[in-house]
Scaffold this motif. Sequence first.
Motif, PDB file in Angstrom:
ATOM      1  N   LEU A  20      -0.315 -13.897  -0.993  1.00 53.92           N
ATOM      2  CA  LEU A  20      -0.549 -12.465  -0.835  1.00 53.92           C
ATOM      3  C   LEU A  20       0.613 -11.764  -0.143  1.00 53.92           C
ATOM      4  CD1 LEU A  20      -4.305 -12.559   0.246  1.00 53.92           C
ATOM      5  CD2 LEU A  20      -3.347 -12.431  -2.063  1.00 53.92           C
ATOM      6  N   VAL A  21       1.573 -12.527   0.345  1.00 51.44           N
ATOM      7  CA  VAL A  21       2.767 -11.926   0.946  1.00 51.44           C
ATOM      8  C   VAL A  21       3.594 -11.219  -0.128  1.00 51.44           C
ATOM      9  CG1 VAL A  21       4.921 -12.435   2.160  1.00 51.44           C
ATOM     10  CG2 VAL A  21       2.804 -13.557   2.855  1.00 51.44           C
ATOM     11  N   ARG A  22       3.473 -11.681  -1.386  1.00 54.29           N
ATOM     12  CA  ARG A  22       4.209 -11.087  -2.502  1.00 54.29           C
ATOM     13  C   ARG A  22       3.313 -10.168  -3.319  1.00 54.29           C
ATOM     14  NH1 ARG A  22       9.109 -13.298  -3.376  1.00 54.29           N
ATOM     15  NH2 ARG A  22       9.599 -15.247  -2.296  1.00 54.29           N
ATOM     16  N   ARG A  23       3.921  -9.141  -3.889  1.00 53.02           N
ATOM     17  CA  ARG A  23       3.135  -8.171  -4.652  1.00 53.02           C
ATOM     18  C   ARG A  23       2.456  -8.820  -5.846  1.00 53.02           C
ATOM     19  NH1 ARG A  23       4.537  -1.902  -6.095  1.00 53.02           N
ATOM     20  NH2 ARG A  23       2.617  -1.486  -7.253  1.00 53.02           N
ATOM     21  N   THR A  24       3.134  -9.723  -6.525  1.00 52.73           N
ATOM     22  CA  THR A  24       2.522 -10.365  -7.684  1.00 52.73           C
ATOM     23  C   THR A  24       1.257 -11.117  -7.285  1.00 52.73           C
ATOM     24  OG1 THR A  24       4.027 -12.240  -7.361  1.00 52.73           O
ATOM     25  CG2 THR A  24       4.671 -10.581  -8.996  1.00 52.73           C
ATOM     26  N   GLY A  25       1.307 -11.767  -6.120  1.00 57.49           N
ATOM     27  CA  GLY A  25       0.131 -12.477  -5.637  1.00 57.49           C
ATOM     28  C   GLY A  25      -0.986 -11.532  -5.257  1.00 57.49           C
ATOM     29  N   ARG A  26      -0.632 -10.401  -4.642  1.00 57.80           N
ATOM     30  CA  ARG A  26      -1.655  -9.418  -4.264  1.00 57.80           C
ATOM     31  C   ARG A  26      -2.341  -8.834  -5.501  1.00 57.80           C
ATOM     32  NH1 ARG A  26       2.515  -8.145  -0.494  1.00 57.80           N
ATOM     33  NH2 ARG A  26       3.295  -6.374  -1.710  1.00 57.80           N
ATOM     34  N   LEU A  31      -6.186  -8.736  -3.527  1.00 53.17           N
ATOM     35  CA  LEU A  31      -6.315  -8.858  -2.081  1.00 53.17           C
ATOM     36  C   LEU A  31      -4.983  -8.574  -1.399  1.00 53.17           C
ATOM     37  CD1 LEU A  31      -8.273 -12.246  -2.030  1.00 53.17           C
ATOM     38  CD2 LEU A  31      -9.282  -9.979  -1.685  1.00 53.17           C
ATOM     39  N   PHE A  32      -5.039  -8.240  -0.112  1.00 47.88           N
ATOM     40  CA  PHE A  32      -3.818  -8.099   0.694  1.00 47.88           C
ATOM     41  C   PHE A  32      -4.100  -8.542   2.118  1.00 47.88           C
ATOM     42  CE2 PHE A  32      -6.022  -4.187   1.602  1.00 47.88           C
ATOM     43  CZ  PHE A  32      -5.583  -3.743   2.841  1.00 47.88           C
ATOM     44  N   ASP A 151       5.165  -0.824  -2.575  1.00 48.95           N
ATOM     45  CA  ASP A 151       3.750  -1.193  -2.537  1.00 48.95           C
ATOM     46  C   ASP A 151       3.184  -0.936  -1.136  1.00 48.95           C
ATOM     47  OD1 ASP A 151       1.260  -2.220  -2.976  1.00 48.95           O
ATOM     48  OD2 ASP A 151       1.903  -4.318  -3.083  1.00 48.95           O
ATOM     49  N   PRO A 152       2.180  -0.075  -1.011  1.00 50.19           N
ATOM     50  CA  PRO A 152       1.614   0.206   0.312  1.00 50.19           C
ATOM     51  C   PRO A 152       0.872  -0.969   0.918  1.00 50.19           C
ATOM     52  CG  PRO A 152       0.271   1.208  -1.400  1.00 50.19           C
ATOM     53  CD  PRO A 152       1.510   0.688  -2.069  1.00 50.19           C
ATOM     54  N   TYR A 153       0.625  -2.035   0.130  1.00 54.09           N
ATOM     55  CA  TYR A 153      -0.093  -3.197   0.635  1.00 54.09           C
ATOM     56  C   TYR A 153       0.827  -4.321   1.098  1.00 54.09           C
ATOM     57  CZ  TYR A 153      -4.046  -0.846  -1.551  1.00 54.09           C
ATOM     58  OH  TYR A 153      -5.005   0.077  -1.905  1.00 54.09           O
ATOM     59  N   GLY A 154       2.133  -4.092   1.047  1.00 56.53           N
ATOM     60  CA  GLY A 154       3.056  -5.070   1.599  1.00 56.53           C
ATOM     61  C   GLY A 154       2.958  -5.112   3.113  1.00 56.53           C
ATOM     62  N   GLY A 155       3.392  -6.224   3.697  1.00 58.29           N
ATOM     63  CA  GLY A 155       3.226  -6.414   5.133  1.00 58.29           C
ATOM     64  C   GLY A 155       3.841  -5.314   5.968  1.00 58.29           C
ATOM     65  N   LYS A 156       5.064  -4.905   5.644  1.00 54.85           N
ATOM     66  CA  LYS A 156       5.748  -3.878   6.443  1.00 54.85           C
ATOM     67  C   LYS A 156       5.038  -2.538   6.334  1.00 54.85           C
ATOM     68  CE  LYS A 156      10.332  -1.926   7.336  1.00 54.85           C
ATOM     69  NZ  LYS A 156      11.772  -1.945   6.927  1.00 54.85           N
ATOM     70  N   ALA A 157       4.578  -2.200   5.121  1.00 55.86           N
ATOM     71  CA  ALA A 157       3.870  -0.932   4.935  1.00 55.86           C
ATOM     72  C   ALA A 157       2.550  -0.926   5.687  1.00 55.86           C
ATOM     73  CB  ALA A 157       3.642  -0.677   3.449  1.00 55.86           C
ATOM     74  N   VAL A 158       1.804  -2.018   5.606  1.00 55.02           N
ATOM     75  CA  VAL A 158       0.504  -2.080   6.288  1.00 55.02           C
ATOM     76  C   VAL A 158       0.699  -1.985   7.803  1.00 55.02           C
ATOM     77  CG1 VAL A 158      -1.535  -3.506   6.736  1.00 55.02           C
ATOM     78  CG2 VAL A 158      -0.592  -3.372   4.416  1.00 55.02           C
ATOM     79  N   ARG A 159       1.690  -2.698   8.329  1.00 55.18           N
ATOM     80  CA  ARG A 159       1.948  -2.618   9.777  1.00 55.18           C
ATOM     81  C   ARG A 159       2.355  -1.210  10.180  1.00 55.18           C
ATOM     82  NH1 ARG A 159       4.705  -7.208   8.616  1.00 55.18           N
ATOM     83  NH2 ARG A 159       6.722  -6.194   8.926  1.00 55.18           N
ATOM     84  N   SER A 160       3.229  -0.581   9.403  1.00 51.77           N
ATOM     85  CA  SER A 160       3.705   0.766   9.743  1.00 51.77           C
ATOM     86  C   SER A 160       2.588   1.793   9.666  1.00 51.77           C
ATOM     87  CB  SER A 160       4.844   1.172   8.802  1.00 51.77           C
ATOM     88  OG  SER A 160       5.955   0.318   8.937  1.00 51.77           O
ATOM     89  N   SER A 161       1.580   1.534   8.839  1.00 54.23           N
ATOM     90  CA  SER A 161       0.477   2.489   8.742  1.00 54.23           C
ATOM     91  C   SER A 161      -0.453   2.419   9.940  1.00 54.23           C
ATOM     92  CB  SER A 161      -0.329   2.245   7.460  1.00 54.23           C
ATOM     93  OG  SER A 161      -1.263   1.183   7.606  1.00 54.23           O
ATOM     94  N   ALA A 162      -0.352   1.347  10.736  1.00 49.51           N
ATOM     95  CA  ALA A 162      -1.168   1.186  11.951  1.00 49.51           C
ATOM     96  C   ALA A 162      -2.662   1.362  11.668  1.00 49.51           C
ATOM     97  CB  ALA A 162      -0.713   2.156  13.036  1.00 49.51           C
ATOM     98  N   GLY A 163      -3.100   0.852  10.525  1.00 52.71           N
ATOM     99  CA  GLY A 163      -4.515   0.917  10.191  1.00 52.71           C
ATOM    100  C   GLY A 163      -4.913   2.113   9.352  1.00 52.71           C
ATOM    101  N   SER A 164      -4.006   3.083   9.181  1.00 54.05           N
ATOM    102  CA  SER A 164      -4.363   4.288   8.434  1.00 54.05           C
ATOM    103  C   SER A 164      -4.582   4.021   6.950  1.00 54.05           C
ATOM    104  CB  SER A 164      -3.283   5.366   8.612  1.00 54.05           C
ATOM    105  OG  SER A 164      -3.358   5.932   9.904  1.00 54.05           O
ATOM    106  N   ILE A 165      -4.059   2.919   6.445  1.00 53.04           N
ATOM    107  CA  ILE A 165      -4.286   2.602   5.040  1.00 53.04           C
ATOM    108  C   ILE A 165      -5.773   2.432   4.743  1.00 53.04           C
ATOM    109  CG2 ILE A 165      -4.084   0.078   5.266  1.00 53.04           C
ATOM    110  CD1 ILE A 165      -2.469   0.206   2.589  1.00 53.04           C
TER     111      ILE A 165
END
Length: 265
Positions: A20-26, A31-32, A151-165
């Motif tokens: 799930l770390v990769r977009r293809t896997g997600r 899942l993410f 991809d907003p579900y990548g690790g960096k994007a999810v962390r930067s959103s601080a839960g707002s996703i």
Amino acid sequence: MRMSELLTERSARIVAARKLVRRTGRDAAGLFLAEGRQAVVEALADPAGVREVFATESAAAAHRELLATSGVPVRLVTEKAAAGLSETVTPQGLVAVCALRDVPTADVLAAPPGLAVAFAELADPGNAGTVLRTADACGAGAVVFGAGSADPYGGKAVRSSAGSIFHLDVVRGAPLESFLPAWQAAGGTVLAADGGGEVALDRLAADGGLSGPVLWLFGNEARGVPNELAALADNRVRIPMRGRAESLNLAAAAAICLYATQLAQ
């Protein structure tokens, strides 16, 4: 809190989660991963969307109350296994496996929110997450990622959103050339953020041009909004700058535009 035996980096569940770390896997799994306390807190606010939580023994002890009340299975993992699920230098040892939260464009258009954001060819996942967080803070209802955007579900994007996703409707892979006219047909306004725009943000606000529903369109960090999409906007809007800075970065510009809209509305 239902716990299992200690899982290692070779355990089947960890091997599957690492994909799930990769977009293809997600995309394949639907899942993410949401890493860290804040992201997990927000994910568990709707536990139906969380499949399981991986936690090191120290993280499980530190967040015992949070994990005990969720009803979501908690899998204890080694520090090495947790590190394999993280994209950070110092993992927090707490990761939730969550269902993708995509909604179709039709759902957004059926009841356009007063404020929404669209990205055209956005490249940096950190910017994606930061603007998601800002959009949430300013009361936006949806964030639309055009085809070719990060991809907003990548690790960096999810962390930067601080839960707002977990607070917004998220659309991915939207065909913006058809979505923007459909938004306008539903009664909304499209504003393209453009450093060379013909309308200044403060003047637009004073003239009532920020009344909802408003969709802010932001482009690629280097190239801006593609010309063919900017041509579809009701206005191309610039942020007046009285200093000597050549430009603002995308996340800063988005924050100003969204906050100004929040005030106007």
